[in-house]
Design a protein around this motif. Structure first.
Motif, PDB file in Angstrom:
ATOM      1  N   TRP A 153       0.823  -1.214   0.000  1.00 27.64           N
ATOM      2  CA  TRP A 153       0.000   0.000   0.000  1.00 27.64           C
ATOM      3  C   TRP A 153       0.858   1.266   0.000  1.00 27.64           C
ATOM      4  N   ARG A 162       1.105   9.212  -5.747  1.00 28.15           N
ATOM      5  CA  ARG A 162       1.110  10.610  -5.316  1.00 28.15           C
ATOM      6  C   ARG A 162       2.115  11.432  -6.111  1.00 28.15           C
ATOM      7  N   ASP A 174      -5.596  12.431  -2.168  1.00 22.79           N
ATOM      8  CA  ASP A 174      -6.924  11.809  -2.191  1.00 22.79           C
ATOM      9  C   ASP A 174      -7.131  10.995  -3.471  1.00 22.79           C
ATOM     10  N   VAL A 175      -6.754  11.581  -4.600  1.00 22.10           N
ATOM     11  CA  VAL A 175      -6.856  10.869  -5.875  1.00 22.10           C
ATOM     12  C   VAL A 175      -5.973   9.626  -5.844  1.00 22.10           C
ATOM     13  N   SER A 176      -4.766   9.763  -5.306  1.00 21.36           N
ATOM     14  CA  SER A 176      -3.835   8.640  -5.243  1.00 21.36           C
ATOM     15  C   SER A 176      -4.391   7.505  -4.400  1.00 21.36           C
ATOM     16  N   MET A 177      -4.992   7.830  -3.261  1.00 22.60           N
ATOM     17  CA  MET A 177      -5.579   6.803  -2.403  1.00 22.60           C
ATOM     18  C   MET A 177      -6.707   6.074  -3.127  1.00 22.60           C
ATOM     19  N   ASP A 178      -7.509   6.824  -3.870  1.00 24.58           N
ATOM     20  CA  ASP A 178      -8.607   6.207  -4.633  1.00 24.58           C
ATOM     21  C   ASP A 178      -8.061   5.259  -5.705  1.00 24.58           C
ATOM     22  N   ILE A 179      -6.988   5.679  -6.381  1.00 26.86           N
ATOM     23  CA  ILE A 179      -6.408   4.862  -7.450  1.00 26.86           C
ATOM     24  C   ILE A 179      -5.846   3.561  -6.894  1.00 26.86           C
ATOM     25  N   GLN A 202      -6.607   2.122  -4.030  1.00 27.58           N
ATOM     26  CA  GLN A 202      -7.716   1.321  -3.516  1.00 27.58           C
ATOM     27  C   GLN A 202      -8.419   0.592  -4.663  1.00 27.58           C
ATOM     28  N   ASP A 203      -8.623   1.301  -5.760  1.00 30.50           N
ATOM     29  CA  ASP A 203      -9.284   0.706  -6.924  1.00 30.50           C
ATOM     30  C   ASP A 203      -8.458  -0.443  -7.495  1.00 30.50           C
ATOM     31  N   LYS A 205      -3.533   2.550 -14.168  1.00 33.61           N
ATOM     32  CA  LYS A 205      -4.597   3.223 -13.417  1.00 33.61           C
ATOM     33  C   LYS A 205      -4.402   4.734 -13.441  1.00 33.61           C
ATOM     34  N   HIS A 244      -6.665   7.647 -15.212  1.00 38.77           N
ATOM     35  CA  HIS A 244      -7.139   8.835 -14.480  1.00 38.77           C
ATOM     36  C   HIS A 244      -6.864  10.101 -15.281  1.00 38.77           C
TER      37      HIS A 244
END
Length: 200
Positions: A29, A37, A44-49, A51-52, A81, A85
């Motif tokens: 992770w 990042r 926030d975008v990085s965490m979503d990517i 996680q996805d 990913k 984005h």
């Protein structure tokens, strides 16, 4: 050197072992988030990517291919990913490289591995683009509306004046066309496995 424990872990994930999945998640992770990042500049975008990415792995666990270098595979998948984005944000591929920076505190081995992965990723994207150009006209139009403009199957059908089933058939054939085209133009096995994961 490949981590055999990672390979075993992925095999266990394919058998719906959630403990193995959690181990892989916890192990990679931070690394994947750091890479994302640096590419996006947005936590926030990085965490979503990231996680996805892990959600995709779990959802596709029963059809995962044999992967020897799990770390490299995860990083390559993350590159795609991030690329997707940028594409959805309307950023052209030629500008994506401007978002890629490496910190001076990177271990040299990690830097070289990431750089090699970036080259593989760019090569893969170019080969996919070539395969799309090689498609029949209608297939290419359907593929472009789906993956370049992110239209739904219904929107594509209405735009082109064809049935939704025809759209589905063309999309299925377009992905098969790419699968058939890639092995002849891309020699790196990790990138090929990465493509199979994405298009399965």
């Amino acid at each position: 050197m490949h981590d055999m424990l990672d390979t075993i872990c992925l095999q266990n994930i394919a058998c719906s072992d959630y403990k193995a999945f959690s181990h892989l998640y916890d192990k990679y992770w931070d690394l994947l988030l750091s890479i994302a990042r640096k590419k996006t500049g947005n936590i926030d975008v990085s965490m979503d990517i990231v996680q996805d990415l892990f959600v995709d792995i779990w959802q596709r666990r029963s059809s995962l291919p044999q992967i020897d270098d799990v770390r490299r595979y995860l990083i390559s998948s993350l590159y795609f990913k991030v690329f997707m984005h940028f594409r959805h944000q309307g950023i052209q591929q030629r500008h994506v490289s401007s978002y890629i920076t490496f910190g001076v505190d990177e271990q040299e081995e990690d830097f070289l591995q990431l750089l090699e992965g970036e080259i593989q990723h760019n090569h893969l994207i170019n080969v996919i683009a070539e395969s799309v150009e090689d498609m029949p006209e209608r297939m290419r139009q359907v593929f472009s509306l789906k993956y370049h403009r992110s239209l739904s199957n219904l929107e594509i059908a209405e735009t082109m004046g064809i049935s939704v089933q025809t759209v589905k058939n063309q999309l299925m054939r377009s992905l098969q066309h790419i699968r058939n085209y890639i092995p002849e133009h891309l020699s790196h096995p990790t990138a090929f496995l990465f493509l199979l994961f994405l298009l399965s």
